[in-house]
Scaffold this motif. Structure first.
Motif, PDB file in Angstrom:
ATOM      1  N   SER A  72      -2.637 -24.057   5.479  1.00 42.72           N
ATOM      2  CA  SER A  72      -2.470 -25.178   6.603  1.00 42.72           C
ATOM      3  C   SER A  72      -1.066 -25.048   7.139  1.00 42.72           C
ATOM      4  CB  SER A  72      -2.435 -26.451   5.836  1.00 42.72           C
ATOM      5  OG  SER A  72      -3.587 -26.658   5.144  1.00 42.72           O
ATOM      6  N   ALA A  73       0.016 -24.603   6.531  1.00 44.86           N
ATOM      7  CA  ALA A  73       1.411 -24.327   6.990  1.00 44.86           C
ATOM      8  C   ALA A  73       1.974 -23.307   6.387  1.00 44.86           C
ATOM      9  CB  ALA A  73       2.219 -25.719   6.718  1.00 44.86           C
ATOM     10  N   VAL A  74       2.690 -22.621   7.042  1.00 46.81           N
ATOM     11  CA  VAL A  74       3.614 -21.534   6.665  1.00 46.81           C
ATOM     12  C   VAL A  74       5.060 -22.181   6.533  1.00 46.81           C
ATOM     13  CG1 VAL A  74       4.349 -19.149   6.901  1.00 46.81           C
ATOM     14  CG2 VAL A  74       2.105 -19.775   7.621  1.00 46.81           C
ATOM     15  N   THR A  75       5.442 -21.957   5.230  1.00 51.32           N
ATOM     16  CA  THR A  75       6.725 -22.620   4.785  1.00 51.32           C
ATOM     17  C   THR A  75       7.832 -21.492   4.988  1.00 51.32           C
ATOM     18  OG1 THR A  75       6.453 -22.354   2.256  1.00 51.32           O
ATOM     19  CG2 THR A  75       6.021 -24.486   3.599  1.00 51.32           C
ATOM     20  N   GLY A  76       7.436 -20.073   4.799  1.00 47.63           N
ATOM     21  CA  GLY A  76       8.524 -18.985   4.840  1.00 47.63           C
ATOM     22  C   GLY A  76       7.704 -17.738   5.005  1.00 47.63           C
ATOM     23  N   HIS A  77       8.394 -16.788   5.537  1.00 48.66           N
ATOM     24  CA  HIS A  77       8.262 -15.405   5.801  1.00 48.66           C
ATOM     25  C   HIS A  77       9.036 -14.422   4.964  1.00 48.66           C
ATOM     26  CE1 HIS A  77       4.542 -15.585   8.593  1.00 48.66           C
ATOM     27  NE2 HIS A  77       5.517 -16.671   9.138  1.00 48.66           N
ATOM     28  N   SER A  78       8.386 -13.398   4.318  1.00 49.64           N
ATOM     29  CA  SER A  78       9.428 -12.297   3.903  1.00 49.64           C
ATOM     30  C   SER A  78       8.613 -10.976   3.834  1.00 49.64           C
ATOM     31  CB  SER A  78       9.869 -12.894   2.297  1.00 49.64           C
ATOM     32  OG  SER A  78       8.677 -13.163   1.530  1.00 49.64           O
ATOM     33  N   SER A  79       9.346  -9.951   3.267  1.00 55.33           N
ATOM     34  CA  SER A  79       8.709  -8.771   3.122  1.00 55.33           C
ATOM     35  C   SER A  79       9.252  -8.212   1.873  1.00 55.33           C
ATOM     36  CB  SER A  79       8.998  -7.670   4.259  1.00 55.33           C
ATOM     37  OG  SER A  79       9.939  -8.249   5.196  1.00 55.33           O
ATOM     38  N   ILE A  80       8.483  -7.423   1.197  1.00 52.43           N
ATOM     39  CA  ILE A  80       8.673  -6.605   0.073  1.00 52.43           C
ATOM     40  C   ILE A  80       8.293  -5.295   0.073  1.00 52.43           C
ATOM     41  CG2 ILE A  80       8.846  -8.897  -1.570  1.00 52.43           C
ATOM     42  CD1 ILE A  80       5.827  -8.088  -2.327  1.00 52.43           C
ATOM     43  N   ALA A  81       8.754  -4.262  -0.807  1.00 53.15           N
ATOM     44  CA  ALA A  81       8.520  -3.174  -0.685  1.00 53.15           C
ATOM     45  C   ALA A  81       7.028  -2.870  -0.907  1.00 53.15           C
ATOM     46  CB  ALA A  81       9.139  -2.205  -1.655  1.00 53.15           C
ATOM     47  N   GLY A  82       6.190  -2.254  -0.088  1.00 53.28           N
ATOM     48  CA  GLY A  82       4.646  -1.925  -0.534  1.00 53.28           C
ATOM     49  C   GLY A  82       4.265  -0.846  -0.135  1.00 53.28           C
ATOM     50  N   ARG A  83       2.830  -0.629  -0.272  1.00 53.43           N
ATOM     51  CA  ARG A  83       2.267   0.623   0.087  1.00 53.43           C
ATOM     52  C   ARG A  83       1.086   0.212   1.220  1.00 53.43           C
ATOM     53  NH1 ARG A  83       1.216   1.856  -4.946  1.00 53.43           N
ATOM     54  NH2 ARG A  83      -0.925   1.870  -4.497  1.00 53.43           N
ATOM     55  N   SER A  84       0.835   1.060   2.343  1.00 56.27           N
ATOM     56  CA  SER A  84      -0.485   0.679   2.894  1.00 56.27           C
ATOM     57  C   SER A  84      -1.587   1.363   2.429  1.00 56.27           C
ATOM     58  CB  SER A  84      -0.318   1.527   4.417  1.00 56.27           C
ATOM     59  OG  SER A  84      -0.477   2.900   3.996  1.00 56.27           O
ATOM     60  N   ARG A  85      -3.174   0.879   2.663  1.00 56.67           N
ATOM     61  CA  ARG A  85      -3.889   1.273   2.169  1.00 56.67           C
ATOM     62  C   ARG A  85      -4.257   2.924   2.309  1.00 56.67           C
ATOM     63  NH1 ARG A  85      -8.683  -2.179   3.058  1.00 56.67           N
ATOM     64  NH2 ARG A  85      -7.326  -3.665   2.150  1.00 56.67           N
ATOM     65  N   ALA A  86      -3.478   3.529   3.386  1.00 57.42           N
ATOM     66  CA  ALA A  86      -3.208   4.949   3.231  1.00 57.42           C
ATOM     67  C   ALA A  86      -2.323   5.581   2.473  1.00 57.42           C
ATOM     68  CB  ALA A  86      -3.078   5.254   4.840  1.00 57.42           C
ATOM     69  N   GLY A  87      -1.440   4.703   1.731  1.00 57.91           N
ATOM     70  CA  GLY A  87      -0.590   5.237   0.700  1.00 57.91           C
ATOM     71  C   GLY A  87       0.827   5.355   1.212  1.00 57.91           C
ATOM     72  N   ASP A  88       0.770   4.842   2.652  1.00 60.54           N
ATOM     73  CA  ASP A  88       2.316   5.100   3.048  1.00 60.54           C
ATOM     74  C   ASP A  88       3.178   3.949   2.684  1.00 60.54           C
ATOM     75  OD1 ASP A  88       1.524   7.245   4.837  1.00 60.54           O
ATOM     76  OD2 ASP A  88       0.717   5.737   6.298  1.00 60.54           O
ATOM     77  N   LEU A  89       4.581   4.313   2.320  1.00 63.37           N
ATOM     78  CA  LEU A  89       5.475   3.449   1.898  1.00 63.37           C
ATOM     79  C   LEU A  89       5.968   2.683   3.278  1.00 63.37           C
ATOM     80  CD1 LEU A  89       7.619   5.523  -0.540  1.00 63.37           C
ATOM     81  CD2 LEU A  89       5.770   3.985  -1.109  1.00 63.37           C
ATOM     82  N   GLY A  90       6.157   1.174   2.920  1.00 60.58           N
ATOM     83  CA  GLY A  90       6.844   0.332   3.781  1.00 60.58           C
ATOM     84  C   GLY A  90       6.848  -0.934   3.384  1.00 60.58           C
ATOM     85  N   MET A  91       6.488  -1.978   4.123  1.00 62.08           N
ATOM     86  CA  MET A  91       6.947  -3.487   3.696  1.00 62.08           C
ATOM     87  C   MET A  91       5.612  -4.302   3.713  1.00 62.08           C
ATOM     88  SD  MET A  91      10.204  -3.090   3.580  1.00 62.08           S
ATOM     89  CE  MET A  91      10.774  -4.592   3.337  1.00 62.08           C
ATOM     90  N   ALA A  92       5.240  -4.904   2.702  1.00 61.75           N
ATOM     91  CA  ALA A  92       4.306  -5.894   2.617  1.00 61.75           C
ATOM     92  C   ALA A  92       4.712  -6.988   2.967  1.00 61.75           C
ATOM     93  CB  ALA A  92       3.917  -5.941   1.152  1.00 61.75           C
ATOM     94  N   GLN A  93       4.096  -7.630   3.942  1.00 60.22           N
ATOM     95  CA  GLN A  93       4.521  -8.792   4.849  1.00 60.22           C
ATOM     96  C   GLN A  93       3.977  -9.984   3.982  1.00 60.22           C
ATOM     97  OE1 GLN A  93       6.859  -8.404   7.196  1.00 60.22           O
ATOM     98  NE2 GLN A  93       6.367  -6.299   6.804  1.00 60.22           N
ATOM     99  N   THR A  94       4.809 -10.902   3.578  1.00 64.26           N
ATOM    100  CA  THR A  94       4.322 -12.147   3.089  1.00 64.26           C
ATOM    101  C   THR A  94       4.461 -13.223   3.632  1.00 64.26           C
ATOM    102  OG1 THR A  94       6.077 -12.477   1.938  1.00 64.26           O
ATOM    103  CG2 THR A  94       4.612 -10.999   0.744  1.00 64.26           C
ATOM    104  N   ALA A  95       3.572 -14.320   3.243  1.00 67.70           N
ATOM    105  CA  ALA A  95       3.862 -15.765   3.929  1.00 67.70           C
ATOM    106  C   ALA A  95       3.687 -16.760   2.734  1.00 67.70           C
ATOM    107  CB  ALA A  95       2.922 -15.987   5.041  1.00 67.70           C
TER     108      ALA A  95
END
Length: 190
Positions: A72-95
């Motif tokens: 219903s409402a987003v109270t914050g966004h952040s990113s943490i280390a993560g992998r894509s479905r293809a296996g690439d390293l990057g940032m998992a985007q969280t809410a």
């Protein structure tokens, strides 16, 4: 002259060895518990039925199940280390979301090479897979992001057998060292 075995030192060593052996058996019990838990997670991952993220949230038994929630409402966004479905390293985007009943939940929206790439996402219906945390990993990805790696229970370590072996080796080592120390002692003067 006979050698006398020191009672107090022998008692301390035997108690320590007993504790180490019991810790080894405890790790073996944990091994079987963890194997059962991982089998439960693997079975949950194969279930097609989707569950709702409730006011109670989710518990450990619901991990790796498909689920849905309404943010219903987003109270914050952040990113943490993560992998894509293809296996690439990057940032998992969280809410961080507030649900209609006031409960909060963390959602992994998707993956990007850039931090905070989904800061514009403002909420809505989310479907995905419950990962440890707990957090809901969106599937399909949201906010124009690439798909994040699907949570996989096989990535959870199960090191209990090696820990058990270590405890048994520590116990054996303590006994050998103590036996050598007793043999090196000279005869006691009586």
């Amino acid at each position: 002259m006979r050698r006398r075995i020191p009672v107090l030192a022998t008692g301390v060593v035997l108690v320590a060895v007993g504790i180490m052996i019991s810790l080894g058996f405890w790790q073996l019990r944990r091994l079987h518990e963890k194997e059962a838990l991982l089998a439960h997670y693997a079975a949950a991952r194969g279930l097609a039925a989707e569950i709702a993220w409730t006011a109670k949230g989710v518990d450990e038994n619901q991990l790796y199940r498909r689920a849905r929630l309404t943010c219903s409402a987003v109270t914050g966004h952040s990113s943490i280390a993560g992998r894509s479905r293809a296996g690439d390293l990057g940032m998992a985007q969280t809410a961080d979301c507030t649900l209609p009943d006031g409960v909060t939940a963390r959602v992994v929206l998707g993956w990007s090479r850039q931090p905070n790439a989904a800061a514009h996402w403002r909420g809505g219906e989310v479907r995905g897979i419950i990962a440890p945390g707990p957090r809901l990993v969106a599937d399909p990805a949201l906010g124009g992001l690439e798909a994040n790696a699907i949570p996989d229970p096989s990535e959870i370590p199960n090191n209990h057998l090696s820990y058990a072996v270590q405890w048994f080796l520590f116990a054996a080592t303590a006994l050998v060292i103590y036996a050598l120390a007793l043999m090196k002692r000279g005869p006691s003067a009586s």
